[in-house]
Write a protein that holds these residues in place. Structure first.
Motif, short mmCIF file in Angstrom:
data_model
loop_
_atom_site.label_atom_id
_atom_site.label_comp_id
_atom_site.label_asym_id
_atom_site.label_seq_id
_atom_site.Cartn_x
_atom_site.Cartn_y
_atom_site.Cartn_z
N ALA A 1 0.82 -1.23 0.00
CA ALA A 1 0.00 0.00 0.00
C ALA A 1 0.84 1.27 0.00
O ALA A 1 0.57 2.19 -0.78
CB ALA A 1 -0.95 0.01 1.20
N ILE B 1 0.44 3.90 -2.95
CA ILE B 1 -0.24 5.16 -2.61
C ILE B 1 0.69 6.34 -2.85
O ILE B 1 0.27 7.37 -3.38
CB ILE B 1 -0.77 5.11 -1.16
CG1 ILE B 1 -1.94 4.14 -1.07
CG2 ILE B 1 -1.19 6.51 -0.69
CD1 ILE B 1 -2.38 3.82 0.34
N THR B 2 1.96 6.18 -2.48
CA THR B 2 2.94 7.24 -2.72
C THR B 2 3.07 7.51 -4.21
O THR B 2 3.12 8.66 -4.65
CB THR B 2 4.31 6.84 -2.11
OG1 THR B 2 4.13 6.58 -0.72
CG2 THR B 2 5.33 7.93 -2.30
N TYR C 1 1.48 0.40 -12.17
CA TYR C 1 1.23 0.04 -10.78
C TYR C 1 1.42 -1.45 -10.56
O TYR C 1 1.94 -1.87 -9.52
CB TYR C 1 -0.17 0.51 -10.36
CG TYR C 1 -0.22 2.01 -10.15
CD1 TYR C 1 -0.41 2.54 -8.88
CD2 TYR C 1 -0.04 2.90 -11.20
CE1 TYR C 1 -0.43 3.91 -8.67
CE2 TYR C 1 -0.06 4.26 -11.01
CZ TYR C 1 -0.25 4.76 -9.74
OH TYR C 1 -0.25 6.13 -9.55
#
Length: 196
Positions: A58, A62-63, A91
C-alpha cells in the motif's frame, strides 16, 4: 499515556515521502533522465522492511499515486486527465517490484540489494515497454506505430534502453541511500530494528 507512534513505521514513511518528493522534482520534463528516480528503490525498500504485507504494497503504491496526481496537476497541468493512460501496467509492475523486495531481500546485504535492483529494472523495462508495444506505441525512427511482430517488440525495447539504464542507475543509487541509511539508523537507534 503511552505513545502509540511506532518510530520504525514513522521512519519508513519519512523515507517513502522523501522518495516521492525526489520523483516529483525529477519529472519536470519527459526524458531518459526522468527515469533516474527512487521509485524502484522505494518499492524494493518497502517490500524488504514492512513486515505487514498490506503496508508493504500500500505505501509505495499510494505514494506513487499521490506523486502521479501532483505531477499531472502541477507539471502537466491536467493534460492527461486525472491519471495517464496505462497506469494499471505501471502500478502492477511496481507491485511486482515490492514482491521482489519481500522475496529477494529477506537478508539485507549489498549483493542481494544489487541483484534485486537488476531484476526489478529488467522486469520494469520488459513489462513497461511491452505494454507500450501492445498499446500501439510509436516507432521513433519512422513516426508510425510499432509493428505487431518480433521486430516491433525489439524496436520498442531498443527505444527504451536509455530509460532502462537511468531506471537502473536510479534504483541502485537510491537503494544505497535508502537501505544504507536505514541500516545506519538501525545501528544508531536499536528500536528501529523492531518490526512494525
Amino acid at each position: 499515556m503511552k505513545n502509540t507512534l511506532n518510530p520504525r513505521l514513522l521512519t519508513l514513511l519519512c523515507f517513502m515521502l522523501a522518495a516521492a518528493l525526489i520523483r516529483i522534482l525529477n519529472v519536470a520534463q519527459l526524458s531518459p533522465i526522468s527515469n533516474f528516480t527512487p521509485l524502484g528503490a522505494m518499492a524494493l525498500f518497502s517490500g524488504a522492511y514492512f513486515s505487514t504485507r498490506w503496508k508493504a504494497f500500500a505505501f509505495p503504491l499510494i505514494t506513487l499515486f499521490i506523486s502521479d496526481l501532483l505531477i499531472n496537476a502541477v507539471i502537466y497541468q491536467g493534460r492527461y486527465g486525472i491519471i495517464y493512460e496505462g497506469w494499471y501496467w505501471v502500478y502492477g509492475i511496481f507491485a511486482l517490484i515490492v514482491f521482489y523486495g519481500k522475496v529477494l531481500l529477506q537478508k539485507i546485504n549489498v549483493k542481494n540489494v544489487v541483484l534485486a535492483a537488476v531484476i526489478a529494472t529488467l522486469s520494469h523495462w520488459v513489462l513497461s515497454d511491452g505494454s507500450v508495444w501492445l498499446s500501439g506505441g510509436i516507432d521513433l525512427r519512422t513516426g508510425l506505430p510499432l509493428t505487431r511482430d518480433w521486430a516491433g517488440f525489439v524496436q520498442c525495447l531498443t527505444q527504451g534502453v536509455p530509460f532502462m539504464r537511468n531506471f537502473l542507475a536510479g534504483t541502485l543509487v537510491y537503494s544505497a541511500l535508502l537501505f544504507g541509511g536505514f541500516e545506519v539508523l538501525k545501528m544508531r537507534f536499536p528500536n528501529l530494528a523492531v518490526a512494525e
